[in-house]
Design a protein around this motif. Structure first.
Motif, PDB file in Angstrom:
ATOM      1  N   GLY A  29       0.791  -1.223   0.000  1.00  0.00           N
ATOM      2  CA  GLY A  29       0.000   0.000   0.000  1.00  0.00           C
ATOM      3  C   GLY A  29       0.819   1.265   0.000  1.00  0.00           C
ATOM      4  O   GLY A  29       0.265   2.348   0.179  1.00  0.00           O
ATOM      5  N   TYR A  30       2.120   1.166  -0.179  1.00  0.00           N
ATOM      6  CA  TYR A  30       2.943   2.369  -0.265  1.00  0.00           C
ATOM      7  C   TYR A  30       4.173   2.074  -1.120  1.00  0.00           C
ATOM      8  O   TYR A  30       4.510   0.929  -1.390  1.00  0.00           O
ATOM      9  CB  TYR A  30       3.371   2.871   1.118  1.00  0.00           C
ATOM     10  N   GLY A  31       4.834   3.143  -1.573  1.00  0.00           N
ATOM     11  CA  GLY A  31       5.997   2.994  -2.439  1.00  0.00           C
ATOM     12  C   GLY A  31       6.988   4.115  -2.216  1.00  0.00           C
ATOM     13  O   GLY A  31       6.778   5.001  -1.372  1.00  0.00           O
ATOM     14  N   GLU A  32       8.064   4.099  -2.982  1.00  0.00           N
ATOM     15  CA  GLU A  32       9.126   5.096  -2.841  1.00  0.00           C
ATOM     16  C   GLU A  32       8.580   6.504  -3.067  1.00  0.00           C
ATOM     17  O   GLU A  32       7.846   6.762  -4.017  1.00  0.00           O
ATOM     18  CB  GLU A  32      10.249   4.806  -3.824  1.00  0.00           C
ATOM     19  N   GLY A  33       8.928   7.419  -2.178  1.00  0.00           N
ATOM     20  CA  GLY A  33       8.499   8.812  -2.286  1.00  0.00           C
ATOM     21  C   GLY A  33       7.255   9.148  -1.487  1.00  0.00           C
ATOM     22  O   GLY A  33       6.959  10.326  -1.258  1.00  0.00           O
ATOM     23  N   ASP A  34       6.497   8.123  -1.043  1.00  0.00           N
ATOM     24  CA  ASP A  34       5.290   8.398  -0.250  1.00  0.00           C
ATOM     25  C   ASP A  34       5.675   8.975   1.117  1.00  0.00           C
ATOM     26  O   ASP A  34       6.692   8.586   1.704  1.00  0.00           O
ATOM     27  CB  ASP A  34       4.483   7.111  -0.054  1.00  0.00           C
ATOM     28  N   GLU A  35       4.839   9.907   1.601  1.00  0.00           N
ATOM     29  CA  GLU A  35       5.090  10.545   2.883  1.00  0.00           C
ATOM     30  C   GLU A  35       3.883  10.359   3.804  1.00  0.00           C
ATOM     31  O   GLU A  35       2.740  10.245   3.343  1.00  0.00           O
ATOM     32  CB  GLU A  35       5.365  12.042   2.694  1.00  0.00           C
ATOM     33  N   GLY A  36       4.163  10.322   5.108  1.00  0.00           N
ATOM     34  CA  GLY A  36       3.085  10.195   6.073  1.00  0.00           C
ATOM     35  C   GLY A  36       3.580  10.492   7.480  1.00  0.00           C
ATOM     36  O   GLY A  36       4.772  10.707   7.702  1.00  0.00           O
ATOM     37  N   THR A  37       2.637  10.497   8.442  1.00  0.00           N
ATOM     38  CA  THR A  37       2.948  10.812   9.833  1.00  0.00           C
ATOM     39  C   THR A  37       2.899   9.547  10.680  1.00  0.00           C
ATOM     40  O   THR A  37       1.967   8.739  10.549  1.00  0.00           O
ATOM     41  CB  THR A  37       1.950  11.834  10.389  1.00  0.00           C
ATOM     42  N   THR A  38       3.906   9.359  11.528  1.00  0.00           N
ATOM     43  CA  THR A  38       3.970   8.167  12.363  1.00  0.00           C
ATOM     44  C   THR A  38       2.914   8.222  13.464  1.00  0.00           C
ATOM     45  O   THR A  38       2.684   9.267  14.081  1.00  0.00           O
ATOM     46  CB  THR A  38       5.374   8.020  13.000  1.00  0.00           C
ATOM     47  N   THR A  39       2.284   7.077  13.693  1.00  0.00           N
ATOM     48  CA  THR A  39       1.246   6.978  14.724  1.00  0.00           C
ATOM     49  C   THR A  39       1.657   6.073  15.871  1.00  0.00           C
ATOM     50  O   THR A  39       1.091   6.142  16.961  1.00  0.00           O
ATOM     51  CB  THR A  39      -0.049   6.429  14.107  1.00  0.00           C
ATOM     52  N   GLU A  40       2.632   5.210  15.631  1.00  0.00           N
ATOM     53  CA  GLU A  40       3.082   4.286  16.662  1.00  0.00           C
ATOM     54  C   GLU A  40       4.499   3.837  16.335  1.00  0.00           C
ATOM     55  O   GLU A  40       4.872   3.708  15.162  1.00  0.00           O
ATOM     56  CB  GLU A  40       2.157   3.065  16.736  1.00  0.00           C
ATOM     57  N   ARG A  41       5.284   3.583  17.353  1.00  0.00           N
ATOM     58  CA  ARG A  41       6.657   3.119  17.169  1.00  0.00           C
ATOM     59  C   ARG A  41       6.816   1.760  17.830  1.00  0.00           C
ATOM     60  O   ARG A  41       6.399   1.567  18.975  1.00  0.00           O
ATOM     61  CB  ARG A  41       7.645   4.116  17.774  1.00  0.00           C
ATOM     62  N   VAL A  42       7.404   0.810  17.076  1.00  0.00           N
ATOM     63  CA  VAL A  42       7.678  -0.529  17.597  1.00  0.00           C
ATOM     64  C   VAL A  42       9.161  -0.811  17.433  1.00  0.00           C
ATOM     65  O   VAL A  42       9.914   0.008  16.893  1.00  0.00           O
ATOM     66  CB  VAL A  42       6.824  -1.602  16.871  1.00  0.00           C
ATOM     67  N   SER A  43       9.607  -1.970  17.870  1.00  0.00           N
ATOM     68  CA  SER A  43      11.051  -2.243  17.892  1.00  0.00           C
ATOM     69  C   SER A  43      11.667  -2.265  16.510  1.00  0.00           C
ATOM     70  O   SER A  43      12.789  -1.781  16.300  1.00  0.00           O
ATOM     71  CB  SER A  43      11.320  -3.584  18.590  1.00  0.00           C
ATOM     72  N   VAL A  44      10.975  -2.816  15.520  1.00  0.00           N
ATOM     73  CA  VAL A  44      11.575  -2.976  14.188  1.00  0.00           C
ATOM     74  C   VAL A  44      11.154  -1.889  13.211  1.00  0.00           C
ATOM     75  O   VAL A  44      11.661  -1.825  12.094  1.00  0.00           O
ATOM     76  CB  VAL A  44      11.223  -4.348  13.589  1.00  0.00           C
ATOM     77  N   GLY A  45      10.218  -1.027  13.616  1.00  0.00           N
ATOM     78  CA  GLY A  45       9.764  -0.008  12.684  1.00  0.00           C
ATOM     79  C   GLY A  45       8.725   0.900  13.304  1.00  0.00           C
ATOM     80  O   GLY A  45       8.689   1.091  14.529  1.00  0.00           O
ATOM     81  N   VAL A  46       7.875   1.450  12.439  1.00  0.00           N
ATOM     82  CA  VAL A  46       6.819   2.351  12.900  1.00  0.00           C
ATOM     83  C   VAL A  46       5.525   2.035  12.159  1.00  0.00           C
ATOM     84  O   VAL A  46       5.533   1.379  11.115  1.00  0.00           O
ATOM     85  CB  VAL A  46       7.188   3.830  12.662  1.00  0.00           C
ATOM     86  N   HIS A  47       4.407   2.510  12.713  1.00  0.00           N
ATOM     87  CA  HIS A  47       3.153   2.553  11.988  1.00  0.00           C
ATOM     88  C   HIS A  47       2.967   4.000  11.562  1.00  0.00           C
ATOM     89  O   HIS A  47       3.210   4.939  12.340  1.00  0.00           O
ATOM     90  CB  HIS A  47       1.988   2.101  12.863  1.00  0.00           C
ATOM     91  N   ALA A  48       2.544   4.204  10.315  1.00  0.00           N
ATOM     92  CA  ALA A  48       2.379   5.562   9.804  1.00  0.00           C
ATOM     93  C   ALA A  48       1.184   5.626   8.877  1.00  0.00           C
ATOM     94  O   ALA A  48       0.830   4.635   8.222  1.00  0.00           O
ATOM     95  CB  ALA A  48       3.644   6.010   9.074  1.00  0.00           C
ATOM     96  N   MET A  49       0.556   6.808   8.823  1.00  0.00           N
ATOM     97  CA  MET A  49      -0.550   7.031   7.892  1.00  0.00           C
ATOM     98  C   MET A  49       0.031   7.307   6.518  1.00  0.00           C
ATOM     99  O   MET A  49       0.660   8.343   6.284  1.00  0.00           O
ATOM    100  CB  MET A  49      -1.413   8.209   8.368  1.00  0.00           C
ATOM    101  N   LEU A  50      -0.167   6.367   5.611  1.00  0.00           N
ATOM    102  CA  LEU A  50       0.351   6.481   4.253  1.00  0.00           C
ATOM    103  C   LEU A  50      -0.775   6.184   3.266  1.00  0.00           C
ATOM    104  O   LEU A  50      -1.421   5.126   3.368  1.00  0.00           O
ATOM    105  CB  LEU A  50       1.512   5.508   4.020  1.00  0.00           C
ATOM    106  N   ASN A  51      -1.023   7.097   2.361  1.00  0.00           N
ATOM    107  CA  ASN A  51      -2.062   6.929   1.341  1.00  0.00           C
ATOM    108  C   ASN A  51      -3.431   6.629   1.960  1.00  0.00           C
ATOM    109  O   ASN A  51      -4.191   5.793   1.478  1.00  0.00           O
ATOM    110  CB  ASN A  51      -1.672   5.814   0.358  1.00  0.00           C
TER     111      ASN A  51
END
Length: 273
Positions: A29-51
């Motif tokens: 659901g996302y690709g190179e160049g997409d931007e969004g705001t992080t909503t949650e942070r976990v050990s291996v990454g983040v959750h973010a609103m994208l598209n």
């Protein structure tokens, strides 16, 4: 109204920060160049609103967009500096005219060959640890692999098969072939082929490598008759041993076509002595 600008910073994002996707790997659901705001942070990454939806993104897939603050003081300083340049243009030109530009020294053929050899060794190492690789294709970024080179000196070509470490499946293929007027060298060909297979940029030093400037032992020479001979250690009797006596060495007759077997380290030491 001044538009907000951002700078890209490679670090782990905090909740509420803006990110940009630069290295999509397991993207859904996302690709190179997409931007969004992080909503949650976990050990291996983040959750973010994208598209329009919340997506899970690994840390290695994004950069943080940090706002760049532009103050009125900075604008005033820039304006003052521009006026200073205008007021002192003649003096500045005179000073710059005295500065001697130094062009970087062109690489010798021996240096290009050594660079290509080291490049292949480093890429081979990185292929076994893909997590830190941010450029190139998906195979280079996410899979563990190894190169398998096939050199065909008659066709003046190098082919590389990129195989998986586990299972030995062929994942990618790259080919490098010398142009008709070029001098073939297996190490340069290996570097070009491997970079193409991994989706990496091929440096111009490889594709435009300088040609040999002197006769050296073990060079393959094509005579005007079409026959191919290897240059012996004794360059003085080259005409007698390797081509007919009528085919002398010069730009129009004997032509170097392959210097893979030349030991440039010995040649360089000899020249330095």
């Amino acid at each position: 109204m001044t538009k907000q600008t951002y700078r890209e910073v490679k670090r782990e994002a905090n909740v509420g920060e803006r990110i940009r996707i630069v290295n999509p790997q397991f993207a859904l659901g996302y690709g190179e160049g997409d931007e969004g705001t992080t909503t949650e942070r976990v050990s291996v990454g983040v959750h973010a609103m994208l598209n329009g939806s919340e997506r899970g993104v690994y840390h290695r897939e994004y950069v943080v967009l940090e706002p760049v603050t532009t103050s009125g003081t900075n604008e005033a300083l820039a304006s003052a500096f521009a006026q200073f340049i205008l007021d002192n243009a003649d003096t500045i030109r005179a000073i710059l005219g005295d500065v001697n530009k130094t062009e970087p020294a062109a690489l010798t053929r021996a240096a290009v060959i050594e660079k290509a050899r080291a490049d292949v060794a480093e890429l081979t190492r990185k292929m076994r640890s893909p997590i830190a690789n941010s450029d190139g294709n998906r195979t280079f970024n996410t899979l563990t692999s190894k190169p398998e080179f096939h050199i065909n000196r008659n066709k003046r070509a190098v082919t590389v098969l990129v195989r998986g470490i586990y299972g030995n499946a062929i994942l990618e293929k790259g080919i490098a072939k010398a142009a008709p007027d070029d001098v073939f060298h297996a190490e340069i060909g290996k570097a070009i082929a491997l970079r193409r297979a991994l989706g990496l940029t091929v440096p111009s030093e490889y594709t435009n490598a300088p040609k040999p400037t002197e006769k050296l032992a073990n060079m393959l020479i094509r005579c005007v008759s079409g026959e191919t001979r290897k240059l012996t250690d004794s360059t003085a009797d080259f005409n007698v041993r390797n081509c007919s006596m009528l085919h002398s060495w010069n730009g129009r007759n004997g032509t170097v076509i392959d210097d893979t077997d030349v030991d440039y380290s010995v040649a360089t030491e000899g020249a330095a002595a």
